[in-house]
Structures are given as C-alpha cells and as structure tokens.
Write an enzyme that holds these catalytic residues in place. Structure first.
Site, short mmCIF file in Angstrom:
data_model
loop_
_atom_site.label_atom_id
_atom_site.label_comp_id
_atom_site.label_asym_id
_atom_site.label_seq_id
_atom_site.Cartn_x
_atom_site.Cartn_y
_atom_site.Cartn_z
N LYS A 1 33.18 40.77 26.05
CA LYS A 1 32.10 40.44 26.97
C LYS A 1 32.59 40.64 28.41
O LYS A 1 33.73 40.32 28.75
CB LYS A 1 31.67 38.99 26.73
CG LYS A 1 30.45 38.52 27.51
CD LYS A 1 30.12 37.10 27.09
CE LYS A 1 28.95 36.52 27.85
NZ LYS A 1 28.67 35.12 27.41
N SER B 1 24.23 34.12 26.29
CA SER B 1 24.44 35.22 27.22
C SER B 1 25.28 36.35 26.64
O SER B 1 25.43 37.41 27.26
CB SER B 1 25.13 34.71 28.49
OG SER B 1 26.39 34.13 28.18
N SER C 1 25.61 30.41 23.88
CA SER C 1 25.76 31.82 24.23
C SER C 1 26.55 32.65 23.22
O SER C 1 26.57 33.87 23.33
CB SER C 1 26.41 31.95 25.61
OG SER C 1 25.51 31.55 26.60
#
Length: 533
Positions: free
Chosen positions: A114, A195, A219
C-alpha cells in the site's frame, strides 16, 4: 492462447530470465481459472523448487498482467507505481535459490505494498496525495525490511483512499488525487471500500501473490471482504508501525491481504518482529509467530464462538449468507452462542477524537523522520497545499478531517487523554474481553460488512453494516474470510479475539475456509445491477 497454454508457458519459463509481455497478453477470461498467477505461496514455491518456475519469470508475468488488466483491459487501476528494481530483485532471489540459500516461504514471491508504507528505494511513498508526489522515503518501513529479509520481491505500490480515508466526511473510498479511482473486479461500477482499496483489488485480480494493507478502522478487513479475500488486522504491537504514514498510533497497523488463509498466515509470520523504533512491538517478542502451525482443518472442533448479533440486520441477503456460514461452523464442531458485544455505542465519538488528535502529531513526526525534503512538514502545510491545488485535490470532496485535526492541541490535552481512556475501557475490558470472559468464548464471529456499494462521487460512500470498530478501537486481532456472494458480490465472515490471539483465529478461519472454499476469481463485469433485476 488458452489457459493451459499460458500456464505451460509460465512453467516452461523456469529456466529463462524473463517472459516477454507480449506473450503474456492473453485475455483475462483465458488466464483466469487457476494457473500460475492465481496460485498460492506454497504452490509457487513447489514450482520454483522443482526448477519449473523462477521468481524472475513469475514477477515478469505479474508485471505483464498489471499492464494488461490494471492499466488497460478492465482497468481496475489498483497499482499506483511499479518498482523499477523488481526484476533485478527477483533475479537475485533466483541466484540465491540456485546457491541453496532459500530464506523462507516468501523467497522470490511477488508482493505489493500500500502506498502509505515507506520504501527506501526508487519508488515514492505518498498516501495518494500530490503533496508527496515524487517524494522518496529516507529508508524502508520496518515491515518492508522484514519482508525483504524474508526474500519477498516488492513489485510495486497500490492505490488507496487518499490519506487512508482520513481527509473528508464525504470521501469516496479508493480515490486519491495521485492514483485516481480503484474499481472493484467483481463489478467495475462498485467500490472496493477503503482505505486499502488497491491492495484488495490487486490481489483479487491476481496482480501479485500477496499484498500489504493497513488499517485504523476497517481499512484491511473491509476491502478484503468486498474483494473476496482473506485479510488479517493484527493486534497493535505485533507488526511495527515505523515508516507507515499514520492516522493514529493507538489503532494503526499493517496486515496481510491474500487469496487464502494459509498465504495470509505465512505473510504475517514474515511481517512481525520487535522494532527498537516502535516500543510497543516488544510484546510481540513473547508470542509464537509461526502461524503456519495454526493451519489445522480441525481447529473449530470444540471451540465456543459468540455470534455478535448486534452486528447483523443491515442487509437481509447478507444475513442469509452468514447464517449459512454459521451452520458450517457448527458442522465443523464449533458451539455457537448468540451474544451482544457490550458498550459498542460508547466510543463512537471518542474514537474520532483520538484519531484527530493523533493524526496531527503522528503525521508531523513521520514527515520529519521519513520525508524531510517534502514540500509539506505538518498538517497546516498539507491543508494549504490542498487549497492551492483545489482543482485536483479537492475536486470531489473536501478536507474536513484535516482541518479538524489541525485545530486540535497536543497529546497532553485532557480531552485526548479522556477519549483514549474511554476507548480502551469500553472496547477492551468492558467490551470484547468482557463478553469473551462472561460467555467463556474462544472468539467472536459476525458479518464483516455489506456487499460493495456503487461508487458515488456526488454523495460519497454509503457503507452497509460493519464489524470493524470493536477490534480496531481495542487494538485486537480481526480476520475476515470469504463467506459467499450476495448478487455476485463477495461478503466476508469475521473472526475476532482478544490481544495476540492471532494463532487461534487463524486456525478457526482456516478450518472454515477449507470447509467452504467460497472464493471464486472475479470476471470483471461492468455491473451486476442489471443481473439482479
């Protein structure tokens, strides 16, 4: 080229140094059903050990698939940047293997990170923000150093909800000004949640073997659930937070996102470790973190699980799918008890207050340590940058959370300290731990959340129910596993326990997964809405 030819070509490439992208450009439907790119860690390792596959050829094929699936084809837009050194790293892992120096289960395995996880290489670390575009971190995050030491090949960074979804009260998950919108492989007009949107979509679409996500509240588990994956949010302190662009140190953690429980367990084992820069990780030094030992098909037998009924009721079709999952748990020997997780309404407001306070302080500390040459140095600078670049940064929604965070004082504030104490009291001692003790439970189960919603840039996100907050606020482990489909959209079953109960949860999640085998590869439909009608 049919699927069998593609797989045969991939296996035959074991002695070669690369695979020409043009030869890997078969249509997604012909690559999909099984094969090298959808395989797990153990199978890929077996092929490499048998000299039928190299890390270089495997990495080459994933890079070709990113080009054909992510950037053209269905264009799910999950990978924000490719590591220009990926093939070089893969070749080095192959050399080590030839010299019989295999570092462990992740040796030569392609991994995506990420884009809020610092890498001290030629890639940027931006949290999706143009304010950090082109900014290279001073050094690797601790978790990245752990993965490199385990032999993983970092092939790129994934898109995310900008600033890990802590920017606006009306945000669109999966969108960042730098990366654009990530789309769900199971229905391209639907959201991946956030996210860790890019990590979820990428692994669902088999753009790498594994990915790292991060979670403050939902997330990891939410995008894993809506993308048909396994996601593990570890106990705070199991995985170092050093080098991860923060929201809040009291809840932030990195964790694995994978297509199977076994892959997620192997990755978690490689990620954990004591970090001198993150004192809370010292507790991990007392835990047996060889999670492969927990992979037991009989792990549900004799377990007593609380069904968290106060997290049902948001969607009738979802509840029906989860009720079928509960029958599987019972068939595998678990005893189920209907319960209500107590006091979940007592930290709704205080959780946000803690996040706002810690975001301001923690962001400034990260920028000072990992990005001293960035054009922003603190929250006020970030807010000003967004205003100056409103046509790109603020085109869809605002920055209310950033502004609220900037208005906070320091962590010595009485308001902050009381809010943090409230969170910990009602999520831990008088929350998860209370119900586990009172009912003599080995863990809690519930729907992870609702199916993916239609992406809506006008009204923002519209989540269904979610079981993420109790474990997130407590800092306790949470695992989601595919639990079937609602109108073609994946949903997940969650397993939650007390601090450092990852091994037990992994065992139960694995036993459930093996009994159900729900996951199916996505087919990238434009929409499932017409099919429902």
């Amino acid at each position: 080229m049919d699927r069998r030819d593609f797989v045969r070509m991939g296996l035959a490439a074991g002695g070669a140094v690369s695979l020409a992208p043009a030869r890997a450009a078969a249509s997604p439907s012909k690559i999909w059903q099984g094969g090298i790119l959808d395989a797990g860690v153990a199978e890929q390792q077996q092929w490499m050990e048998a000299n039928k596959l190299t890390s270089h050829s495997l990495t080459s094929q994933y890079l070709a698939r990113i080009k054909s699936i992510d950037k053209s084809g269905p264009r799910i837009n999950s990978v924000i940047e490719i590591n220009p050194e990926a093939l070089k790293i893969a070749r080095e892992m192959d050399r080590e293997r030839m010299a019989r120096k295999v570092r462990g289960p992740l040796h030569g395995i392609p991994v995506l990170l990420k884009d809020n996880i610092a890498t001290g290489d030629r890639m940027s670390t931006t949290a999706g923000s143009l304010a950090l575009a082109g900014v290279r971190a001073e050094r690797d995050a601790h978790v990245v150093a752990q993965l490199r030491a385990a032999g993983a090949v970092i092939i790129g960074k994934t898109n995310l909800s900008e600033w890990a979804n802590m920017r606006s009260t009306h945000s669109v998950s999966g969108w960042s000004a730098r990366g654009g919108l990530t789309r769900n492989p199971y229905a391209l007009d639907r959201n991946c949640s956030g996210s860790s949107s890019g990590s979820g979509a990428a692994i669902a679409a088999s753009l790498a073997t594994l990915a790292v996500g991060t979670e403050t509240d939902g997330s990891i588990v939410s995008p894993a659930s809506v993308c048909g994956l396994v996601g593990i949010k570890p106990t705070i302190g199991l995985v170092s937070r050093s080098g991860i662009i923060p929201i809040a140190h009291s809840q932030d953690t990195a964790g694995p996102m994978a297509r199977s429980v076994s892959d997620a367990a192997l990755m978690l084992s490689a990620m954990v470790g004591v970090d001198e820069k993150d004192a809370v990780t010292r507790a991990a030094g007392t835990v047996d973190t060889n999670y492969a030992k927990a992979l037991d098909k009989g792990a549900l037998k004799g377990k007593r699980l609380g069904v968290a009924r106060n997290f049902f009721g948001s969607n009738d079709d979802l509840d029906e799918a989860i009720e079928k999952s509960l029958e599987v748990l019972k068939a595998q020997g678990a005893e189920l008890v209907d319960v209500k997780v107590p006091n979940t309404d007592k930290y709704n407001d205080s959780e946000l207050q803690v996040l706002l306070y810690e975001f301001k302080t923690d962001l400034e500390a990260y920028l000072k340590q990992y990005a001293p040459n960035a054009k922003i140095a603190n929250m006020a600078d970030l807010i000003a940058f967004n205003r100056q670049n409103a046509s790109t940064e603020l085109r869809y929604f605002g920055q209310e959370h950033l502004e609220s965070s900037e208005a906070k004082t320091g962590l010595d504030s009485r308001e902050y300290q009381e809010a943090l104490a409230n969170n910990q009291r009602y999520s831990r001692a008088e929350g998860i731990d209370q119900i586990l003790k009172e009912q003599r439970l080995d863990g809690l189960v519930a729907p992870t959340g609702g199916p993916a919603w239609l992406t809506d840039f006008i009204n923002g996100d519209h989540y269904g129910g979610s079981f993420s907050s109790p474990a997130a606020v407590a800092g306790y482990p949470h695992i989601t596993v595919p639990a079937g489909y609602v109108h073609g959209l994946p949903v997940g079953l969650s397993f939650v326990g007390t601090a450092f109960s990852e091994a037990a949860l992994i065992g139960m999640a694995y036993a459930y997964e093996q009994a159900t085998q729900h996951r199916r590869a996505p087919q990238f439909p434009a929409s499932v809405s017409l099919a429902v009608r």
